[in-house]
Design a protein around this motif. Structure first.
Motif, PDB file in Angstrom:
ATOM      1  N   GLY A 266      -0.804 -17.206   1.534  1.00 32.81           N
ATOM      2  CA  GLY A 266       0.336 -18.106   1.683  1.00 32.81           C
ATOM      3  C   GLY A 266       0.959 -18.458   0.350  1.00 32.81           C
ATOM      4  N   ARG A 267       0.120 -18.687  -0.652  1.00 32.91           N
ATOM      5  CA  ARG A 267       0.635 -18.980  -1.988  1.00 32.91           C
ATOM      6  C   ARG A 267       1.425 -17.797  -2.543  1.00 32.91           C
ATOM      7  NH1 ARG A 267       0.958 -24.285  -3.519  1.00 32.91           N
ATOM      8  NH2 ARG A 267      -1.035 -25.356  -3.267  1.00 32.91           N
ATOM      9  N   GLN A 268       0.935 -16.581  -2.264  1.00 39.63           N
ATOM     10  CA  GLN A 268       1.659 -15.384  -2.697  1.00 39.63           C
ATOM     11  C   GLN A 268       3.059 -15.372  -2.109  1.00 39.63           C
ATOM     12  OE1 GLN A 268      -0.381 -11.511  -2.525  1.00 39.63           O
ATOM     13  NE2 GLN A 268       1.353 -10.714  -1.366  1.00 39.63           N
ATOM     14  N   LYS A 269       3.179 -15.643  -0.835  1.00 36.21           N
ATOM     15  CA  LYS A 269       4.496 -15.661  -0.191  1.00 36.21           C
ATOM     16  C   LYS A 269       5.388 -16.746  -0.793  1.00 36.21           C
ATOM     17  CE  LYS A 269       2.882 -13.815   4.243  1.00 36.21           C
ATOM     18  NZ  LYS A 269       3.593 -12.527   4.149  1.00 36.21           N
TER      19      LYS A 269
ATOM     20  N   ALA B 262       2.801  -7.219   0.281  1.00 34.29           N
ATOM     21  CA  ALA B 262       3.580  -7.642  -0.892  1.00 34.29           C
ATOM     22  C   ALA B 262       4.996  -7.082  -0.838  1.00 34.29           C
ATOM     23  CB  ALA B 262       2.879  -7.192  -2.175  1.00 34.29           C
ATOM     24  N   ILE B 263       5.139  -5.869  -0.338  1.00 35.40           N
ATOM     25  CA  ILE B 263       6.465  -5.258  -0.213  1.00 35.40           C
ATOM     26  C   ILE B 263       7.276  -5.957   0.877  1.00 35.40           C
ATOM     27  CG2 ILE B 263       7.721  -3.107   0.183  1.00 35.40           C
ATOM     28  CD1 ILE B 263       5.926  -3.324  -2.415  1.00 35.40           C
ATOM     29  N   TYR B 264       6.658  -6.246   2.009  1.00 41.67           N
ATOM     30  CA  TYR B 264       7.345  -6.986   3.075  1.00 41.67           C
ATOM     31  C   TYR B 264       7.724  -8.399   2.608  1.00 41.67           C
ATOM     32  CZ  TYR B 264       6.252  -3.531   6.735  1.00 41.67           C
ATOM     33  OH  TYR B 264       6.182  -2.396   7.515  1.00 41.67           O
ATOM     34  N   ASP B 265       6.915  -8.981   1.705  1.00 39.82           N
ATOM     35  CA  ASP B 265       7.233 -10.310   1.163  1.00 39.82           C
ATOM     36  C   ASP B 265       8.473 -10.273   0.275  1.00 39.82           C
ATOM     37  OD1 ASP B 265       5.051 -11.422   2.409  1.00 39.82           O
ATOM     38  OD2 ASP B 265       3.778 -11.463   0.629  1.00 39.82           O
TER      39      ASP B 265
ATOM     40  N   HIS C 253      13.780  -4.214   6.686  1.00 39.83           N
ATOM     41  CA  HIS C 253      14.974  -4.967   6.299  1.00 39.83           C
ATOM     42  C   HIS C 253      15.117  -6.274   7.076  1.00 39.83           C
ATOM     43  CE1 HIS C 253      16.612  -2.237   3.360  1.00 39.83           C
ATOM     44  NE2 HIS C 253      16.388  -1.218   4.178  1.00 39.83           N
ATOM     45  N   SER C 254      14.699  -6.277   8.333  1.00 35.92           N
ATOM     46  CA  SER C 254      14.789  -7.520   9.099  1.00 35.92           C
ATOM     47  C   SER C 254      13.822  -8.568   8.554  1.00 35.92           C
ATOM     48  CB  SER C 254      14.524  -7.265  10.580  1.00 35.92           C
ATOM     49  OG  SER C 254      13.219  -6.755  10.778  1.00 35.92           O
TER      50      SER C 254
ATOM     51  N   ASP D 153       2.787   4.496  -4.680  1.00 32.35           N
ATOM     52  CA  ASP D 153       4.162   4.974  -4.502  1.00 32.35           C
ATOM     53  C   ASP D 153       4.426   5.304  -3.033  1.00 32.35           C
ATOM     54  OD1 ASP D 153       6.700   6.217  -5.925  1.00 32.35           O
ATOM     55  OD2 ASP D 153       5.983   7.725  -4.507  1.00 32.35           O
ATOM     56  N   ARG D 154       3.481   5.978  -2.386  1.00 31.95           N
ATOM     57  CA  ARG D 154       3.670   6.366  -0.990  1.00 31.95           C
ATOM     58  C   ARG D 154       3.658   5.153  -0.061  1.00 31.95           C
ATOM     59  NH1 ARG D 154      -0.136  10.346  -2.231  1.00 31.95           N
ATOM     60  NH2 ARG D 154      -1.641   9.593  -0.675  1.00 31.95           N
ATOM     61  N   ILE D 155       2.773   4.200  -0.333  1.00 33.41           N
ATOM     62  CA  ILE D 155       2.716   3.001   0.506  1.00 33.41           C
ATOM     63  C   ILE D 155       4.030   2.229   0.414  1.00 33.41           C
ATOM     64  CG2 ILE D 155       1.598   0.775   0.862  1.00 33.41           C
ATOM     65  CD1 ILE D 155      -0.997   2.080  -0.220  1.00 33.41           C
ATOM     66  N   ILE D 156       4.544   2.063  -0.813  1.00 35.70           N
ATOM     67  CA  ILE D 156       5.806   1.337  -0.991  1.00 35.70           C
ATOM     68  C   ILE D 156       6.932   2.049  -0.247  1.00 35.70           C
ATOM     69  CG2 ILE D 156       7.549   0.582  -2.652  1.00 35.70           C
ATOM     70  CD1 ILE D 156       5.273   0.403  -4.727  1.00 35.70           C
ATOM     71  N   ALA D 157       7.071   3.346  -0.496  1.00 31.20           N
ATOM     72  CA  ALA D 157       8.177   4.099   0.108  1.00 31.20           C
ATOM     73  C   ALA D 157       8.098   4.082   1.633  1.00 31.20           C
ATOM     74  CB  ALA D 157       8.167   5.538  -0.412  1.00 31.20           C
TER      75      ALA D 157
END
Length: 472
Positions: A255-258, A298-301, A339-340, A326-330
């Motif tokens: 939660g703190r990360q978000k 972290a990417i969705y955040d 995007h939503s 790199d693959r996880i992010i992409a």
């Protein structure tokens, strides 16, 4: 060298990755900024790595960021008779300010600032929280404590004090020497450890000035209590989940990360999520499913960057770790819900002309399906204001300042490029058209969006928005 993802990758350099060949392989696999950890290595070691990275930058023709991470003060117990003692829940032990070869009745804790600040009821966490004790009484140079979680206390183990505000500068004599060395080398970012309060950032800024970007590592609960002011005084934030997860309950860390990612996005400051993201890849060629999910979270955040530590510095699979990240992010960014979810966490617009122009540029680019937003920026702020919207459109940040172009390697969705200073509207159109094509963001007859500040080369203006057709 265009990256087909938005979030950036920071990789720590160490024995497993400090050769020119491996640095190049890691960059080609996806690293945008390299971290030099000054808790380890000599000045000579770091100078060699810095030179290798700058040579690589010249070879590939792309800016590469370099982050200097300062060690900060380390609080440790002293030496213990026979090297260690075992304590059990309910035991009473005693810490002393002075002494060596101690036992359970006189464990050396050579830090006067602790004895000056700690109070009965405060907790001490030893060896990353493996042993927890609660202070029951104290004097000027000794304190007694009850063991809450038992275990082994051995020589020089670290001590965390989650509920105690220490009158301790985040910059030790070693840090000050390291900082001056790093600034003379030409690092792009300086990460400050052990930040507790806004004045820590002011102290560091007085030494750094504008020679590098100043990054606050959030690893102390005291920093969370004054986080808005710390973010305001920083150029970027690192969510250092290792020490933070020791000093606050583990269940609070997500939660703190978000909260931190959202606060930085609101403040238009880059934020890195760090520590043990693919930790099992230190010794294995693939991560656990939980680790892959952690990176994706972290990417969705909406984090600007995610970081590898031991995975790339001392692990057996540094190249595989970068490629996997790199693959996880992409893959995450291509997911239909990405995007939503990013839009759902979008902060309210600031009611200022520069923010309005940047937001309008992002909205216009998406409305007309432009392939790129070109941002002319002298300080990086124009690009950061656009990135704050997290648009679906790529951002090409054009600057005449090499230092700015390197710092932009941390900014979400931004491809930075160097150009000569722009002095006229006609030149702006010409450079935007040419560079968006050469960087393979657009082609002839595409409509692109251009954002700039007029007068040109003046920081902080962001007042001009134009849609133009390449070759039109």
């Amino acid at each position: 060298m265009r990256r087909h993802r938005r979030a950036k990758i920071v990789a720590t350099v160490g024995p497993a990755s400090n050769s020119p060949e491996m640095l190049k392989a890691l960059f080609l696999a996806g690293v945008d900024t390299f971290r030099l950890n000054f808790s380890h290595g000599t000045h000579e070691d770091h100078a060699k790595v810095h030179a290798h990275i700058r040579a690589l930058e010249k070879e590939v023709g792309r800016p590469i960021g370099i982050l200097q991470d300062l060690q900060g003060p380390k609080i440790r117990v002293g030496t213990i008779k026979d090297g260690k003692i075992t304590v059990a829940k309910g035991d009473t032990i005693r810490f002393v300010l002075k002494g060596q070869d101690g036992d359970r009745d006189a464990i050396p804790l050579p830090h006067p600032e602790i004895f000056a600040a700690v109070l009965p009821g405060h907790h001490l966490l030893i060896d990353d929280g493996r042993v927890r004790v609660k202070v029951t009484s104290l004097g000027d140079d000794a304190m007694t404590a009850e063991v809450i979680f038992g275990g082994i206390i051995s020589n020089r183990k670290g001590v965390n004090l989650p509920g105690t505000l220490l009158n301790l500068s985040p910059l030790t004599a070693k840090d000050r020497a390291d900082l001056e060395f790093g600034l003379n080398l030409g690092v792009d970012w300086v990460a400050l450890s052990f930040v507790q309060k806004p004045s820590d950032m002011i102290e560091a800024r007085g030494l750094i000035g504008d020679r590098a970007g100043l990054m606050a590592k959030i690893e102390k609960p005291q920093a969370l209590d004054q986080i808005d002011d710390i973010i305001r005084l920083s150029d970027a934030i690192m969510v250092a989940r290792g020490d933070l997860g020791v000093e606050i309950p583990q269940e609070e860390v997500p939660g703190r990360q978000k909260e931190l990612v959202r606060a930085c996005r609101l403040a238009v400051k880059p934020v890195i999520v760090a520590t043990q993201m693919l930790d099992s890849m230190v010794a294995a060629p693939t991560p656990t499913r939980a680790e892959a999910s952690d990176v994706a979270t972290a990417i969705y955040d909406g984090a600007d960057a995610v970081m590898l530590s031991a995975e790339s510095a001392s692990g057996s699979y540094p190249l595989e770790a970068v490629s996997m990240m790199d693959r996880i992010i992409a893959t995450t960014e291509r997911h239909k819900l990405y995007h939503s979810l990013i839009r759902a966490s979008e902060p309210a617009e600031e009611q200022t002309p520069p923010h309005a122009v940047a937001a309008a540029a992002a909205d216009l680019a998406e409305a007309v399906r432009a392939p790129v937003i070109v941002a002319f920026t002298s300080s990086g702020t124009t690009a950061a204001r656009i990135a704050r919207k997290r648009p679906e459109v790529a951002i090409l940040a054009i600057t005449a300042d090499q230092d700015v172009s390197r710092r932009l390697c941390l900014l979400w969705g931004t491809h930075s490029a160097l150009s000569e200073d722009i002095h006229s509207y006609e030149q702006m159109v010409e450079v935007a058209s040419a560079m968006s094509q050469s960087a393979e963001f657009a082609k002839l007859h595409d409509q692109i969006i251009v954002v700039a500040g007029i007068p040109f080369a003046q920081a902080g203006t962001t007042n001009n928005l134009r849609m133009l057709q390449i070759g039109g």
